[in-house]
Design a protein around this motif. Structure first.
Motif, PDB file in Angstrom:
ATOM      1  N   ALA A   4       1.165  -1.399   0.287  1.00  0.00           N
ATOM      2  CA  ALA A   4      -0.293  -0.212   0.067  1.00  0.00           C
ATOM      3  C   ALA A   4       0.854   1.230  -0.571  1.00  0.00           C
ATOM      4  N   ARG A   5       2.024   1.350   1.082  1.00  0.00           N
ATOM      5  CA  ARG A   5       2.938   2.219   1.019  1.00  0.00           C
ATOM      6  C   ARG A   5       3.264   2.388  -0.165  1.00  0.00           C
ATOM      7  N   LEU A   6       3.997   1.648  -0.924  1.00  0.00           N
ATOM      8  CA  LEU A   6       4.350   1.107  -2.591  1.00  0.00           C
ATOM      9  C   LEU A   6       3.460   1.648  -3.188  1.00  0.00           C
ATOM     10  N   LEU A   7       2.479   1.649  -3.436  1.00  0.00           N
ATOM     11  CA  LEU A   7       1.787   2.766  -4.460  1.00  0.00           C
ATOM     12  C   LEU A   7       1.189   3.449  -4.410  1.00  0.00           C
ATOM     13  N   LYS A   8       1.043   3.955  -3.221  1.00  0.00           N
ATOM     14  CA  LYS A   8       0.801   5.963  -2.677  1.00  0.00           C
ATOM     15  C   LYS A   8       2.438   6.308  -3.355  1.00  0.00           C
ATOM     16  N   ARG A   9       3.456   5.533  -2.964  1.00  0.00           N
ATOM     17  CA  ARG A   9       4.654   6.374  -3.146  1.00  0.00           C
ATOM     18  C   ARG A   9       5.127   6.614  -4.762  1.00  0.00           C
ATOM     19  N   THR A  10       4.752   5.560  -5.712  1.00  0.00           N
ATOM     20  CA  THR A  10       4.482   5.324  -7.648  1.00  0.00           C
ATOM     21  C   THR A  10       3.144   6.801  -7.768  1.00  0.00           C
ATOM     22  N   GLN A  11       2.287   6.534  -7.054  1.00  0.00           N
ATOM     23  CA  GLN A  11       1.034   7.494  -7.338  1.00  0.00           C
ATOM     24  C   GLN A  11       1.676   8.693  -7.358  1.00  0.00           C
ATOM     25  N   LEU A  13       4.371   9.967  -7.350  1.00  0.00           N
ATOM     26  CA  LEU A  13       5.634  10.254  -7.888  1.00  0.00           C
ATOM     27  C   LEU A  13       5.151  10.612  -9.456  1.00  0.00           C
ATOM     28  N   ALA A  14       4.160   9.498  -9.366  1.00  0.00           N
ATOM     29  CA  ALA A  14       3.840  10.051 -11.162  1.00  0.00           C
ATOM     30  C   ALA A  14       2.449  11.922 -11.243  1.00  0.00           C
ATOM     31  N   ASP A  15       2.169  11.812 -10.094  1.00  0.00           N
ATOM     32  CA  ASP A  15       1.190  13.199  -9.841  1.00  0.00           C
ATOM     33  C   ASP A  15       2.718  13.940 -10.279  1.00  0.00           C
ATOM     34  N   MET A  17       5.848  13.988 -11.886  1.00  0.00           N
ATOM     35  CA  MET A  17       6.220  14.160 -12.986  1.00  0.00           C
ATOM     36  C   MET A  17       5.611  14.846 -13.834  1.00  0.00           C
ATOM     37  N   LEU A  18       3.533  14.409 -13.880  1.00  0.00           N
ATOM     38  CA  LEU A  18       2.738  15.176 -14.636  1.00  0.00           C
ATOM     39  C   LEU A  18       2.620  16.801 -13.812  1.00  0.00           C
ATOM     40  N   ALA A  19       2.751  16.797 -13.021  1.00  0.00           N
ATOM     41  CA  ALA A  19       2.746  18.362 -12.701  1.00  0.00           C
ATOM     42  C   ALA A  19       3.835  18.857 -13.471  1.00  0.00           C
ATOM     43  N   GLU A  20       4.942  18.692 -13.553  1.00  0.00           N
ATOM     44  CA  GLU A  20       5.966  19.338 -13.839  1.00  0.00           C
ATOM     45  C   GLU A  20       6.236  19.452 -15.282  1.00  0.00           C
ATOM     46  N   LEU A  21       5.702  18.805 -16.344  1.00  0.00           N
ATOM     47  CA  LEU A  21       5.053  17.918 -17.176  1.00  0.00           C
ATOM     48  C   LEU A  21       4.321  18.952 -17.518  1.00  0.00           C
ATOM     49  N   GLU A  22       3.422  19.412 -16.930  1.00  0.00           N
ATOM     50  CA  GLU A  22       2.766  20.686 -17.467  1.00  0.00           C
ATOM     51  C   GLU A  22       3.380  21.761 -17.349  1.00  0.00           C
ATOM     52  N   VAL A  23       3.946  22.074 -15.932  1.00  0.00           N
ATOM     53  CA  VAL A  23       5.053  23.480 -16.155  1.00  0.00           C
ATOM     54  C   VAL A  23       5.813  23.518 -17.701  1.00  0.00           C
TER      55      VAL A  23
END
Length: 277
Positions: A4-11, A13-15, A17-23
């Motif tokens: 559960a922690r790994l899934l949360k951490r992965t999510q 990091l993905a969020d 990355m998406l935020a940085e790509l939007e910038v």
């Protein structure tokens, strides 16, 4: 619990990355001209839609203090962040070249751009295709240089639209400007000739990226069988013949995009036009 922690951490990091790509997407978008020159004698339009958050297509419109109007459209090979970085570098160099008191001829600007970027482009297995044109309103002369890009297109859109409105057809033929050199970043020294022509009132000078001409067009025959093919410049000309006057690039791009019938956009799509009024 660890999963559960790994899934949360992965999510997370993905969020991030998406935020940085939007910038990055917003920064890249702001590099392009946000306002275009307005004139009683010329109309300039531009549209650019990246396939991803950031991409390699770019355009430039620059009005020199002496009165010349410069237009450029380029396409960096590849997609995503690497292409976007070279795109930003290319725009910066082009603007520096054009802002001189007496800018070089279009082919010499290309040569200088290649000289500055070729080492990095070659080492990263990238290249840039590009058209650069200088239009002089007083003489209506257009001088252009092409580094491996899709042929620019010139035609009398005013006459075309009038003919189609009157009889449903027109004898106006497209003029593909075929003077061209190799893309930037292929050779250490870029050499090619510039070419020129005089535009008449009603003429349109159109630049496109391959994200337009390589759109996959889906057609269904009388038996319901689907076939797919690239739009290419011939298909683009068919669409242009159905456009009213004055030409509206955003409408044309919407029609190009509708040709793919929901297919995922695989490449950046950019249009740039100059219409003599």
């Amino acid at each position: 619990l660890s999963q559960a922690r790994l899934l949360k951490r992965t999510q997370e990091l993905a969020d991030k990355m998406l935020a940085e790509l939007e910038v990055a997407r917003q920064i890249q978008s702001n590099l392009l001209r946000q306002t275009l020159p307005e004139s009683e004698t010329e109309s300039v339009q531009a549209c650019c839609y990246p396939a991803r958050g950031v991409g390699g297509d770019f355009f430039e419109v620059y009005v020199h203090p002496q009165g010349d109007l410069w237009l450029a459209l380029g396409d960096v090979s590849g997609k995503g962040v690497p292409a976007a970085l070279f795109m930003a570098s290319a725009i910066s160099v082009v603007r520096r070249e054009l802002s001189q008191d007496n800018p070089p001829e279009p082919n010499l600007v290309m040569q200088n751009l290649n000289s500055i970027l070729s080492e990095d482009l070659i080492s990263n297995n990238c290249f840039i295709t590009m058209v650069l044109a200088r239009y002089t309103p007083d003489t209506r002369q257009l001088v252009y240089a092409n580094a491996g890009h899709i042929y620019p297109l010139v035609w009398s859109h005013r006459q075309l639209a009038a003919d189609v409105a009157a009889s449903g057809t027109s004898l106006v033929e497209p003029n593909f400007l075929k003077t061209r050199g190799v893309p930037l970043g292929i050779l250490p020294i870029w050499k090619a000739k510039a070419d020129s022509l005089v535009l008449n009132p009603g003429d349109v000078f159109l630049l496109t990226s391959d994200g337009i001409t390589e759109v996959t067009v889906t057609q269904v025959d009388a038996l319901g069988k689907k076939t797919t093919a690239m739009l290419q410049q011939e298909g683009m000309w068919e669409l242009l013949q159905q456009e009213s006057t004055p030409l509206i690039l955003s409408h044309l791009l919407d029609r190009v995009r509708s040709c793919s019938q929901g297919e995922e956009q695989e490449d950046d799509q950019t249009l740039l036009s100059l219409e003599v009024l």
